[in-house]
Design an enzyme around this catalytic site. Structure first.
Site, PDB file in Angstrom:
ATOM      1  N   LYS A 541     -16.218  39.780 -51.866  1.00  0.00           N
ATOM      2  CA  LYS A 541     -15.758  40.196 -53.187  1.00  0.00           C
ATOM      3  C   LYS A 541     -14.974  39.065 -53.847  1.00  0.00           C
ATOM      4  CE  LYS A 541     -11.612  42.317 -51.194  1.00  0.00           C
ATOM      5  NZ  LYS A 541     -10.790  43.543 -51.120  1.00  0.00           N
ATOM      6  N   TYR A 764       6.478  18.503 -71.141  1.00  0.00           N
ATOM      7  CA  TYR A 764       7.058  19.420 -72.123  1.00  0.00           C
ATOM      8  C   TYR A 764       8.540  19.673 -71.849  1.00  0.00           C
ATOM      9  CZ  TYR A 764       2.461  20.657 -74.021  1.00  0.00           C
ATOM     10  OH  TYR A 764       1.233  20.625 -74.629  1.00  0.00           O
TER      11      TYR A 764
END
Length: 869
Positions: A541, A764
């Site tokens: 999965k 940043y």
């Protein structure tokens, strides 16, 4: 040896002059392709002399007891039931391994047309197999080794044996590259150096070669003695001794003594005198210390070769050496220490036995990195690309074709193949065998590139022919490749990497590399913990925990797991359309998808009464007498599943809905990896067992029972029941055992290098503070790729040149910055975000999460590359 007959051990063997075409596949098939003698006139110097083995002769060689046709000719030796092509003249050796027993496949093989077997267990010959030819031996693996040892004794060329902890395959391949400049050289393929791999390798050796090279590896005492009888090397090279495979040896000294047994009958031994542990082991072995020992050293001037100085410059090293007091300067096209040591082993051997200094330098100039693996990558136009663009020979071609055949997600397969060099064989002989091999794999499109193969007159119909890679690249935009699995296989000089780049889907530099060999090793680790007969379901999965969908499922189907598990119906449908035929359980099916579940033969998890009613109605609407489902019980996880108090009503419903076939009953452990919760886990197991017994008694049959996950397989063997579910453990994550292999490696490359000063800030919000003159690397991976922002600002680190370096500044969306101060880092250098040496576990701990999230969080825009070594 040009006789028609020769006598050995009292047996008369008929011999035929035959063209060499021995092909070895990744699973151990030896093919001796023969052609009629009158078709081979004019090429006698290219032929090999191979005894035509009858079953009677094989029985004598293996000390076996023959039942059946004595004169039956055998041309193919098989040890893998999945890869047998020529059944009429093959013999299957039923080897008993740690995980598989070849005897389990005898009846299946016999029904498919195979008639000849070597077995250990006579009871495996059922009444249905009485017409088969079979040889009973005491040990099937030993019988394979005896066949190889018998063939080795017929070889006249010198054989070089290579062993050691690391570098065996690289030394073998580089020695092959060097010697092939002047001689026909035969060598063992890839890393086939085990108790089974070595005999298969020896059976591949060309008896018309001037040199043969075989590597040998061991994992426990006693193994090398058997390998020595098979290889029986004239010359020996031992590379080094390290921690690899140490678990079965008491000390490193014991391991080196065992490895050196390979050379007990050799003429000469070559090694680095600086390795004290090897030096002492040779000195203390009476069978070795009387032989001619040839050494090299960085310290001792009395060695045959001494390294006086090493100067590393960009992509090469200048090495000043002294050979028998004469000084020489050599340029080696590598700078890392491991490659330099490997090259010095080769230089010592070549100077002592083969070449002068000028020829050695010319050979070194042609050395290329050894391609140890195949790469599987996503191509444009729904293609899958298998990249093997760095070498081309018959042995590796068969290995690559086997891997191509596994790609069941495509109905069409293509091969782009270059000329095959340095075989010592005439083109007519060589390419007739190449085409015979390709035809046996039902290839839909062949592209032949090279002055030799493109001119071969008997290429399959529809083949495309090009004189060189440049001509092919000009025509490539006009050649239709859509929904193909494409093997790109070429000698390095053809530059087929350009073809790969043209056909591959265009992604950015960051890739998630999935090592399929390690994945299989982890699968086998868990298989070894199961009782015989216990089934294994593998969870695929969420794209197999981020590793890929059908790519992983294909491999698992080939490895014969019992079933697969997915989360949603669409995942199961995708696997079915990709050619996966294994049973597939859908763990979170929606009732509106039940028709699709039946259409694609999927097995739904039924966890509540509404789902049970809807499934029974859907089965009836499809006019089916019954359909298999898996019933989920809630034994304490309190997620999906029937509660214990609901079991009486569940049984009543199951008795009422006769079209519901309960194939399995299962539950989920809430804390199987937490020792503090073991009492609760045991309560879950006890409750599950009791409910299963109750349901089975009322149904009148016993469904499959499964409750344990990866951690449960390791920690609760009493709860394996009929089947286990393997998930994260397949990918190398274990709560108790750190010996699992690393499967996934997130890697990228440095885009830019910058020099910064203490006045500068990085990223940043100026959060990256620089305290001194520093070197910053920018790498193209960010939080949009799944890199957690919590790793920024020195909280996390990556590997550059095997050294840990920290992130500096915030993690950006598409890139981030790392501090490479003090490391000779350059633009283009590889960066390991997670993998060996910087584990997923460590990343998870630093970000406050679990390995599952790290793996599944890797973005789909990151290209998955599958490697098979």
């Amino acid at each position: 040896m040009d006789l028609n007959y020769f006598i050995q051990d009292g047996t008369v063997f008929h011999q035929t002059i035959l063209p060499l075409c021995q092909i070895h596949d990744i699973f151990g098939t030896i093919h001796y392709f023969r052609s009629i003698c009158n078709q081979c006139s004019g090429f006698k110097q290219q032929f090999i002399i191979m005894p035509e083995f009858t079953l009677s002769q094989i029985a004598q060689i293996t000390d076996g007891e023959l039942h059946g046709e004595k004169k039956q000719i055998v041309e193919f030796i098989e040890i893998d039931s999945r890869k047998i092509i020529h059944r009429d003249k093959s013999i299957f050796i039923a080897i008993k391994g740690e995980r598989h027993d070849g005897h389990s496949y005898l009846e299946e093989l016999y029904k498919s047309g195979l008639k000849n077997f070597i077995i250990e267990d006579p009871s495996s010959i059922s009444s249905d197999l009485k017409k088969a030819n079979y040889i009973i031996v005491s040990d099937a693996t030993v019988s394979l080794q005896k066949l190889a040892a018998h063939y080795r004794n017929t070889l006249k060329m010198p054989v070089i044996g290579i062993t050691g902890s690391n570098g065996k395959t690289v030394v073998k391949e580089w020695l092959f590259q060097c010697l092939s400049r002047e001689y026909v050289v035969s060598r063992s393929p890839k890393s086939y150096n085990s108790q089974v791999g070595v005999p298969l390798s020896v059976l591949l050796l060309n008896n018309q070669a001037k040199w043969s090279i075989v590597e040998a590896g061991i994992s426990k005492p006693g193994e090398m003695e058997r390998l020595e009888k098979i290889i029986h090397p004239d010359y020996g090279i031992i590379t080094n001794i390290g921690p690899a495979h140490q678990e079965n040896f008491d000390t490193h000294e014991q391991k080196v003594r065992e490895k050196l047994r390979l050379f007990e009958h050799s003429k000469m031994i070559f090694y680095c005198y600086d390795h004290e542990i090897i030096r002492n082991a040779i000195a203390g072995n009476e069978k070795l210390n009387t032989k001619q020992i040839v050494t090299w050293s960085r310290k001792d001037p009395d060695c045959y070769l001494q390294v006086l100085k090493t100067e590393k410059k960009q992509q090469q090293s200048i090495v000043l050496i002294s050979v028998e007091k004469a000084r020489h300067r050599l340029t080696i096209p590598f700078t890392d220490d491991a490659s330099l040591e490997n090259c010095l082993h080769i230089i010592t051997f070549l100077l002592h036995r083969v070449f002068n200094i000028q020829a050695v330098q010319e050979a070194l100039n042609t050395l290329t990195q050894v391609a140890m693996r195949l790469e599987q990558i996503k191509g444009m136009h729904h293609n899958t690309i298998i990249n093997d663009s760095y070498n081309s020979d018959l042995n590796s071609l068969r290995i690559a074709l086997d891997f191509l055949a596994m790609q069941k997600q495509h109905k069409k397969h293509a091969v782009i193949l270059s000329d095959i060099k340095q075989t010592g064989k005439a083109d007519e002989e060589l390419y007739s065998e190449v085409i015979r091999l390709i035809n046996s794999y039902n290839i839909d499109k062949l592209v032949a590139v090279g002055s030799s193969i493109s001119k071969y007159e008997k290429l399959p119909a529809g083949s495309l022919q090009f004189e060189n890679t440049f001509e092919f690249m000009k025509k490539l935009p006009f050649i239709e490749f859509k929904d193909y699995a494409i093997l790109i296989k070429g000698a390095r000089e053809f530059g087929f990497e350009n073809i790969v780049n043209e056909l591959a889907e265009k992604n950015h530099t960051t890739v998630l590399e999935i090592n399929l060999n390690n994945l299989v090793a982890n699968l086998n680790y868990f298989r070894n913990k199961l009782r015989p007969g216990t089934r294994i379901m593998v969870m695929v999965k969420a794209l197999s925990y981020g590793s890929g969908s059908y790519e992983i499922a294909n491999l698992l189907q080939h490895e014969k797991v019992d079933c697969l598990g997915v989360a949603f119906t669409d995942e199961g449908v995708e696997l079915r359309t990709a050619g996966i035929t294994l049973p597939i359980m859908v763990m979170s099916p929606a009732a509106e998808n039940y028709d699709k579940i039946i259409e694609y033969n999927l097995e739904p998890e039924i966890f509540n009464f509404s789902g049970l009613h809807a499934m029974a109605k859907t089965i009836a609407n499809n006019q089916l007498p019954e359909y298999p489902v898996q019933i989920k019980l809630d034994t304490g996880m309190h997620r999906l599943g029937f509660m214990p108090k609901e079991i009486p009503e569940l049984i009543q419903k199951l008795e009422m809905f006769r079209n519901i076939k309960v194939k399995a009953i299962f539950s989920h452990l809430a804390a199987s990896d937490s020792p503090d919760e073991d009492d609760f886990t045991k309560q879950q197991i006890h409750l599950f067992s009791g409910i299963c017994d109750t349901i089975s008694a009322r149904l009148g049959y016993k469904p499959i029972r499964h409750i344990v996950n990866s951690a449960g397989i390791e920690r609760f063997p009493e709860a394996h029941f009929d089947m286990v579910r393997l998930g994260i453990g397949l990918h190398g994550i274990s709560s108790i055992d750190k010996k699992l292999k690393t499967v996934s490696t997130l890697k990228t490359r440095i885009s830019q290098i910058k020099q910064v000063t203490p006045d500068d800030t990085i990223g940043y919000n100026r959060r990256g503070k620089v305290k001194s003159n520093s070197v910053i690397g920018i790498i193209p991976v960010g939080y949009a790729d799944g890199l957690n922002r919590k790793l920024g600002n020195n909280n996390g680190q990556v590997l550059v040149k095997n050294q840990h370096v920290p992130f500096i500044g915030d993690i950006c969306m598409d890139m981030c910055m790392i501090d490479v101060t003090g490391i000779d880092a350059r633009e283009g250098d590889e960066v390991i975000v997670f993998g060996e040496g910087n584990t997923i576990d460590e990343i998870a701990k630093k970000t406050g999460t679990i390995p599952y999230e790290v793996l599944t969080g890797v973005s789909s825009r990151v290209k998955r590359v599958y490697v098979n070594e």
